[in-house]
Scaffold this motif. Structure first.
Motif, PDB file in Angstrom:
ATOM      1  N   ILE A 179      -5.042  12.105   3.277  1.00  0.00           N
ATOM      2  CA  ILE A 179      -5.074  10.751   2.712  1.00  0.00           C
ATOM      3  C   ILE A 179      -3.995  10.638   1.625  1.00  0.00           C
ATOM      4  O   ILE A 179      -3.927  11.461   0.703  1.00  0.00           O
ATOM      5  CB  ILE A 179      -6.454  10.430   2.090  1.00  0.00           C
ATOM      6  N   LEU A 180      -3.161   9.607   1.773  1.00  0.00           N
ATOM      7  CA  LEU A 180      -2.080   9.410   0.805  1.00  0.00           C
ATOM      8  C   LEU A 180      -2.501   8.414  -0.282  1.00  0.00           C
ATOM      9  O   LEU A 180      -2.102   8.544  -1.443  1.00  0.00           O
ATOM     10  CB  LEU A 180      -0.837   8.889   1.509  1.00  0.00           C
ATOM     11  N   GLY A 181      -3.305   7.441   0.106  1.00  0.00           N
ATOM     12  CA  GLY A 181      -3.719   6.423  -0.855  1.00  0.00           C
ATOM     13  C   GLY A 181      -4.468   5.302  -0.147  1.00  0.00           C
ATOM     14  O   GLY A 181      -4.829   5.427   1.027  1.00  0.00           O
ATOM     15  N   VAL A 182      -4.694   4.217  -0.900  1.00  0.00           N
ATOM     16  CA  VAL A 182      -5.468   3.102  -0.343  1.00  0.00           C
ATOM     17  C   VAL A 182      -4.797   1.772  -0.690  1.00  0.00           C
ATOM     18  O   VAL A 182      -3.969   1.693  -1.608  1.00  0.00           O
ATOM     19  CB  VAL A 182      -6.910   3.087  -0.913  1.00  0.00           C
ATOM     20  N   ARG A 183      -5.206   0.757   0.054  1.00  0.00           N
ATOM     21  CA  ARG A 183      -4.757  -0.605  -0.231  1.00  0.00           C
ATOM     22  C   ARG A 183      -5.982  -1.401  -0.673  1.00  0.00           C
ATOM     23  O   ARG A 183      -7.054  -1.314  -0.045  1.00  0.00           O
ATOM     24  CB  ARG A 183      -4.171  -1.187   1.053  1.00  0.00           C
ATOM     25  N   VAL A 184      -5.815  -2.151  -1.755  1.00  0.00           N
ATOM     26  CA  VAL A 184      -6.940  -2.865  -2.361  1.00  0.00           C
ATOM     27  C   VAL A 184      -6.659  -4.358  -2.320  1.00  0.00           C
ATOM     28  O   VAL A 184      -5.540  -4.781  -2.634  1.00  0.00           O
ATOM     29  CB  VAL A 184      -7.087  -2.425  -3.845  1.00  0.00           C
ATOM     30  N   LYS A 185      -7.706  -5.134  -1.945  1.00  0.00           N
ATOM     31  CA  LYS A 185      -7.545  -6.593  -1.976  1.00  0.00           C
ATOM     32  C   LYS A 185      -8.312  -7.132  -3.177  1.00  0.00           C
ATOM     33  O   LYS A 185      -9.465  -6.778  -3.394  1.00  0.00           O
ATOM     34  CB  LYS A 185      -8.081  -7.205  -0.684  1.00  0.00           C
ATOM     35  N   ARG A 186      -7.648  -7.996  -3.933  1.00  0.00           N
ATOM     36  CA  ARG A 186      -8.268  -8.640  -5.094  1.00  0.00           C
ATOM     37  C   ARG A 186      -8.797 -10.017  -4.687  1.00  0.00           C
ATOM     38  O   ARG A 186      -8.329 -10.588  -3.688  1.00  0.00           O
ATOM     39  CB  ARG A 186      -7.227  -8.788  -6.216  1.00  0.00           C
ATOM     40  N   PRO A 187      -9.764 -10.586  -5.453  1.00  0.00           N
ATOM     41  CA  PRO A 187     -10.353 -11.881  -5.057  1.00  0.00           C
ATOM     42  C   PRO A 187      -9.328 -12.993  -4.872  1.00  0.00           C
ATOM     43  O   PRO A 187      -9.515 -13.901  -4.068  1.00  0.00           O
ATOM     44  CB  PRO A 187     -11.303 -12.211  -6.218  1.00  0.00           C
TER      45      PRO A 187
END
Ligand code: FAD
Length: 467
Positions: A179-187
């Protein structure tokens, strides 16, 4: 919930230990990793972390704790807890994990009480089905929010950041599954990318996802869902995309006494202490005390998908120590009757039929006759008027299938080899219940969440330190 495969990727923000989900599993993993010197960040989709942990009864099984010894319970051992897990799941869970969790439960409970002042004490006034000893430890009001608040406060006191309203939508991984990282969605729709050295999936199962339920547990689709809606099965979807081993997807914990239509469940002491369930005809239909989980579908299969729970004042005194039961009383879901005829009228059945059922239960409880449903009333006193009545429905509480893990909560591939830097715990991991609804030993949910949280946090910190 895609996994985006890349050879490598650079992230503007990077943390050594990244945790998705701020329930019991995620907060405890963060505390454990932080204690071992790792820098941690928790990502949580809600504005205020609640999850199933805050909705729960907050009762955690462990065996041989010093709390139990202080309460005079001297004969409980991890071996007994292990045997209880095996017996309830008919031996169909992962025996190695069950053994490890049963052994570690004592250490986890004592650590949380001593180090973070989790307000736990032993539940000694009744025993859940399948518990050969009183294994449960609970907060004063037997309400998970009470424990969750303490865990969140401990995380904040330790200076561990929790990014709320941070919905993780995608993982980035290389071809080897690192796992390299993640993508996050904001409201507001904005996206952020965060890199990590290790990732802990603490974002529970798929109880809130109808499509996944249709695929894996069709029988539970129409049950009332009493869990957290944000549990959408993201960990399992990512795991599947990465080639992880996902086991027992058809397994779930139900609850067979959720007040209809109010939606909160009765304390199970309404059953363990001698109460029972009848259908629209005033007739029993099951061994209610086999377990609250399997009772959910049995209730759901009755006419109108409902049944009625009947208990007495003695049961009520014990049940009414539990937060959800108090809420049921406050919402008017529980009625009291001094006589059988008006109670039959409230159910809509004949008084004679209900009188006969009550007499049959009394005869079984006294040991005069055998129960048609093979229930053992365990020498509990015969119910005495006044009676308590509540209309009930079967509910889905949380799913029990999930990512297969090893003793350090590392996620396993289908060939049994762990991924290089991926951990999972709580409801994201395969539970201890085996393949179906009947295998859930009361309290297994928080037992998994608390123990795998600690184990994942400890192992993640050790890995980060090694570099
Ligand atoms: C009504 C009820 C009563 C219960 N009573 C008990 C009990 O007495 N004893 C017991 O042992 N168990 C009980 N359980 C089960 C227990 O609550 C759970 O097994 C346990 O809380 C699971 O903890 P968790 O940390 O894995 O998940 P949760 O507490 O559900 O936390 C998961 C978190 O992940 C977040 N999340 C999910 N997806 C994402 C994403 N993509 N990005 C960011 N965040 C995400 C969620 O918002 C949530 O905050 C009960 C459950 C319910 C619903």
């Amino acid at each position: 919930m895609p996994v985006l495969k890349l050879a490598e990727k650079t992230f503007a923000t990077r943390v050594p230990v990244l945790i998705i989900g701020a329930g019991a599993c995620g907060t405890i993993a963060a505390l454990a990793a932080n204690e071992r010197g790792a820098e941690v960040l928790i990502l949580e989709r809600d504005a205020k972390p609640t999850g199933n942990t805050s909705l729960s009864g907050g009762q955690i099984p462990a065996a041989g704790t010093k709390l139990q010894r202080a309460a005079g319970l001297l004969d409980n051992t991890p071996e007994l807890l292990y045997q209880d897990i095996l017996a309830k799941s008919h031996g169909e869970c992962d025996h190695g994990i069950a053994r490890h969790i049963a052994d570690e439960a004592k250490n986890t409970v004592e650590w949380l009480v001593d180090r973070y002042q989790l307000p736990l004490s032993c539940v000694l006034d009744f025993q859940y089905p399948g518990h050969s000893r009183p294994h449960m430890h609970a907060s004063p009001s037997r309400f998970g929010a009470e424990l969750h608040t303490v865990l969140i406060a401990a995380v904040e006191k330790e200076g561990i950041p929790i990014a709320t309203q941070a919905h993780v939508t995608d993982l980035y991984a290389d071809a080897q599954g690192r796992i390299l990282g993640v993508r996050v969605k904001r409201p507001d729709g904005a996206a952020e990318e965060i890199g990590c050295d290790v990732l802990i999936l603490a974002c529970n199962g798929f109880g809130g996802n109808k499509e996944m339920l249709k695929k894996h547990i069709p029988a539970a689709v129409d049950l009332f869902y009493e869990g957290h809606v944000g549990n959408q099965g993201d960990a399992i979807s990512w795991g599947e995309a990465l080639g992880a081993s996902v086991r027992d997807s058809g397994s779930f914990q139900g609850h067979g006494a959720v007040c209809s239509p109010h939606g909160m469940h009765l304390g199970w002491a309404t059953v363990t202490e001698g109460g029972f369930h009848v259908n629209q005809d005033g007739r029993r239909f099951s061994n209610e005390n086999a377990g609250y989980s399997e009772q959910a579908l049995k209730v759901h299969r009755q006419s109108g998908n409902v049944a009625w729970a009947i208990w007495d004042e003695r049961c009520e005194r014990i049940a009414n120590r539990q937060h959800s039961h108090i809420q049921a009383n406050e919402s008017g879901a529980i009625r009291r009757f001094d006589a059988i005829a008006p109670m039959a009228k409230a159910i809509g059945c004949g008084a004679k039929a209900l009188e006969q059922t009550i007499a049959e239960v009394a005869a079984v409880a006294r040991g005069w006759t055998k129960d048609a449903f093979e229930r053992n009333f365990g020498g509990k006193p015969v119910l005495q008027p006044s009676y308590y009545l509540s209309k009930i429905m079967g509910a889905l509480t949380h799913t029990q299938g999930g990512l297969e893990i090893d003793r350090e909560a590392r996620v396993l591939r289908k060939d049994g080899v762990p991924f290089p830097n991926l951990f999972a715990g709580g409801g994201a991991a395969r539970g201890l219940s085996g393949p179906a609804d009947w295998g859930y030993l009361s309290g297994s949910g928080l037992m998994m969440a608390t123990n795998t949280g600690r184990l994942a946090g400890e192992a993640a910190a050790a890995q980060v330190k090694k570099g």
